[in-house]
Write an enzyme that holds these catalytic residues in place. Sequence first.
Site, PDB file in Angstrom:
ATOM      1  N   HIS A  56      -4.883  -9.368  -1.709  1.00 20.09           N
ATOM      2  CA  HIS A  56      -4.835  -9.811  -0.317  1.00 20.09           C
ATOM      3  C   HIS A  56      -5.872 -10.899  -0.084  1.00 20.09           C
ATOM      4  O   HIS A  56      -6.906 -10.933  -0.744  1.00 20.09           O
ATOM      5  CB  HIS A  56      -5.173  -8.644   0.621  1.00 20.09           C
TER       6      HIS A  56
ATOM      7  N   HIS B  18      -7.460   3.035   6.636  1.00 22.06           N
ATOM      8  CA  HIS B  18      -6.782   2.887   5.337  1.00 22.06           C
ATOM      9  C   HIS B  18      -6.314   4.243   4.785  1.00 22.06           C
ATOM     10  O   HIS B  18      -5.237   4.334   4.198  1.00 22.06           O
ATOM     11  CB  HIS B  18      -7.703   2.178   4.341  1.00 22.06           C
TER      12      HIS B  18
ATOM     13  N   HIS C  96      -2.786   0.929  -4.361  1.00 22.97           N
ATOM     14  CA  HIS C  96      -1.935   0.002  -5.112  1.00 22.97           C
ATOM     15  C   HIS C  96      -1.907   0.432  -6.571  1.00 22.97           C
ATOM     16  O   HIS C  96      -2.785   1.155  -7.038  1.00 22.97           O
ATOM     17  CB  HIS C  96      -2.449  -1.437  -4.980  1.00 22.97           C
TER      18      HIS C  96
ATOM     19  N   ALA D 299       2.788  -2.217   4.111  1.00 23.69           N
ATOM     20  CA  ALA D 299       2.518  -1.217   5.138  1.00 23.69           C
ATOM     21  C   ALA D 299       2.114  -1.999   6.389  1.00 23.69           C
ATOM     22  O   ALA D 299       1.417  -3.005   6.283  1.00 23.69           O
ATOM     23  CB  ALA D 299       1.389  -0.303   4.695  1.00 23.69           C
TER      24      ALA D 299
ATOM     25  N   ASN E 141       1.589   3.327  11.204  1.00 21.43           N
ATOM     26  CA  ASN E 141       0.851   3.707  12.428  1.00 21.43           C
ATOM     27  C   ASN E 141       1.335   2.848  13.586  1.00 21.43           C
ATOM     28  O   ASN E 141       1.903   1.777  13.382  1.00 21.43           O
ATOM     29  CB  ASN E 141      -0.665   3.489  12.241  1.00 21.43           C
TER      30      ASN E 141
ATOM     31  N   SER F  61       0.828  -1.219   0.000  1.00 15.83           N
ATOM     32  CA  SER F  61       0.000   0.000   0.000  1.00 15.83           C
ATOM     33  C   SER F  61       0.854   1.259   0.000  1.00 15.83           C
ATOM     34  O   SER F  61       1.717   1.421   0.856  1.00 15.83           O
ATOM     35  CB  SER F  61      -0.867   0.053   1.262  1.00 15.83           C
TER      36      SER F  61
ATOM     37  N   MET G 285      -1.554  -7.142   6.884  1.00 16.71           N
ATOM     38  CA  MET G 285      -2.570  -7.996   6.255  1.00 16.71           C
ATOM     39  C   MET G 285      -2.067  -8.690   4.984  1.00 16.71           C
ATOM     40  O   MET G 285      -2.881  -9.086   4.142  1.00 16.71           O
ATOM     41  CB  MET G 285      -3.810  -7.150   5.930  1.00 16.71           C
ATOM     42  N   SER G 286      -0.761  -8.830   4.840  1.00 19.42           N
ATOM     43  CA  SER G 286      -0.254  -9.406   3.579  1.00 19.42           C
ATOM     44  C   SER G 286       1.046 -10.163   3.813  1.00 19.42           C
ATOM     45  O   SER G 286       1.349 -10.571   4.927  1.00 19.42           O
ATOM     46  CB  SER G 286      -0.018  -8.284   2.557  1.00 19.42           C
TER      47      SER G 286
ATOM     48  N   TYR H   3      -8.011 -10.934   2.197  1.00 23.68           N
ATOM     49  CA  TYR H   3      -9.300 -10.376   2.617  1.00 23.68           C
ATOM     50  C   TYR H   3     -10.173  -9.915   1.454  1.00 23.68           C
ATOM     51  O   TYR H   3     -11.344  -9.628   1.622  1.00 23.68           O
ATOM     52  CB  TYR H   3      -9.102  -9.233   3.630  1.00 23.68           C
ATOM     53  N   GLU H   4      -9.585  -9.841   0.244  1.00 24.86           N
ATOM     54  CA  GLU H   4     -10.400  -9.366  -0.885  1.00 24.86           C
ATOM     55  C   GLU H   4     -11.421 -10.415  -1.315  1.00 24.86           C
ATOM     56  O   GLU H   4     -12.561 -10.103  -1.604  1.00 24.86           O
ATOM     57  CB  GLU H   4      -9.506  -8.975  -2.061  1.00 24.86           C
TER      58      GLU H   4
HETATM   59  N1  HPA Z   1      -2.763  -3.414  11.204  1.00 18.61           N
HETATM   60  C1  HPA Z   1      -2.863  -4.208  10.121  1.00 18.61           C
HETATM   61  N2  HPA Z   1      -2.455  -3.840   8.933  1.00 18.61           N
HETATM   62  C2  HPA Z   1      -1.914  -2.622   8.802  1.00 18.61           C
HETATM   63  C3  HPA Z   1      -1.780  -1.747   9.896  1.00 18.61           C
HETATM   64  C4  HPA Z   1      -2.231  -2.182  11.165  1.00 18.61           C
HETATM   65  O1  HPA Z   1      -2.160  -1.467  12.179  1.00 18.61           O
HETATM   66  N3  HPA Z   1      -1.205  -0.612   9.415  1.00 18.61           N
HETATM   67  C5  HPA Z   1      -1.001  -0.805   8.091  1.00 18.61           C
HETATM   68  N4  HPA Z   1      -1.419  -2.013   7.713  1.00 18.61           N
END
Ligand code: HPA
Length: 267
Positions: A80, A241, A58, A110, A229, A28, A205-206, A82-83
């Site tokens: 991903h 996001h 993306h 990310a 973050n 991302s 998540m990847s 989750y998609e």
């Molecule tokens: N959690 C999961 N996936 C992420 C995060 C997070 O805090 N930040 C960026 N991708």
Amino acid sequence: MSKSVELAGLIKAQAGADPVRYGLILGSGLGHIAGAVDGVTIPYDKLSGFPHAGVSGHNPVLAVGDLEGQRVAVFGGRAHYYERGNPGEMRLPLEVLKELGAEAVILTNAAGSLRAEMPTGSIMALSDHINFSGLNPLIGETTDARFVPMGDAHDPELRAKLHAAARAEGVEMHEGVYAWYSGPSFETPAEIRAIRTLGADAVGMSTVPEVILARFMGMKALAISAITNMAAGMSDENIGHEHTKAMAPLGAAKLEQVLRRMLRDMG
Ligand code: HPA
């Protein structure tokens, strides 16, 4: 002919048949690096069977050509789990990469940080991962190759080269364990406390299914997180996001600098 052989043939017809040495899969907010490749750019929708990579932030193109003196294939976006609920969503792109001749794949993502001393904007090399989702892209594979050893899944030699490049550029590169959470909802503070207890330093998540697939195919893997973050409950920072996309450029600039240096120094 298998799908990956067919697609690799189509790519070679446009980009030339010289073998690719490294693949890069961009997370991302990092997809712009595909634009830095001196070569041919093919949209995913021209590569039948490629994921549609429908997540904003993306860049769903494959760029094949030269980056810092190395022949690379750069995937500007990933799909991903989750998609669509398929942990093997990136299998075909990785099979194509293998077919193009790649010895290794470099993955970026990310991620949220679980370490106070690794704030937003940091970058972290993955020393290892925790498959917190329990999912696996090789479920259903019938050959004995499915029993992939994962002891050195995050290649120690490539990691050493990455750290050397970071030192040479004067960029701080953290190292730690990444936990794969399925998404698309973010974690709860209790889940973050749980995975910290389990030994995770970052969460995302990847990447993990791609590392498993790469090792299954006999490619080395190197993965790096751009911290966007602090993980849930660790600060009052906004998590979402939009925030991920807004913060990704902070780490992406450092990541690009280090990756370029690493490729240049690979010889
Ligand atoms: N959690 C999961 N996936 C992420 C995060 C997070 O805090 N930040 C960026 N991708």
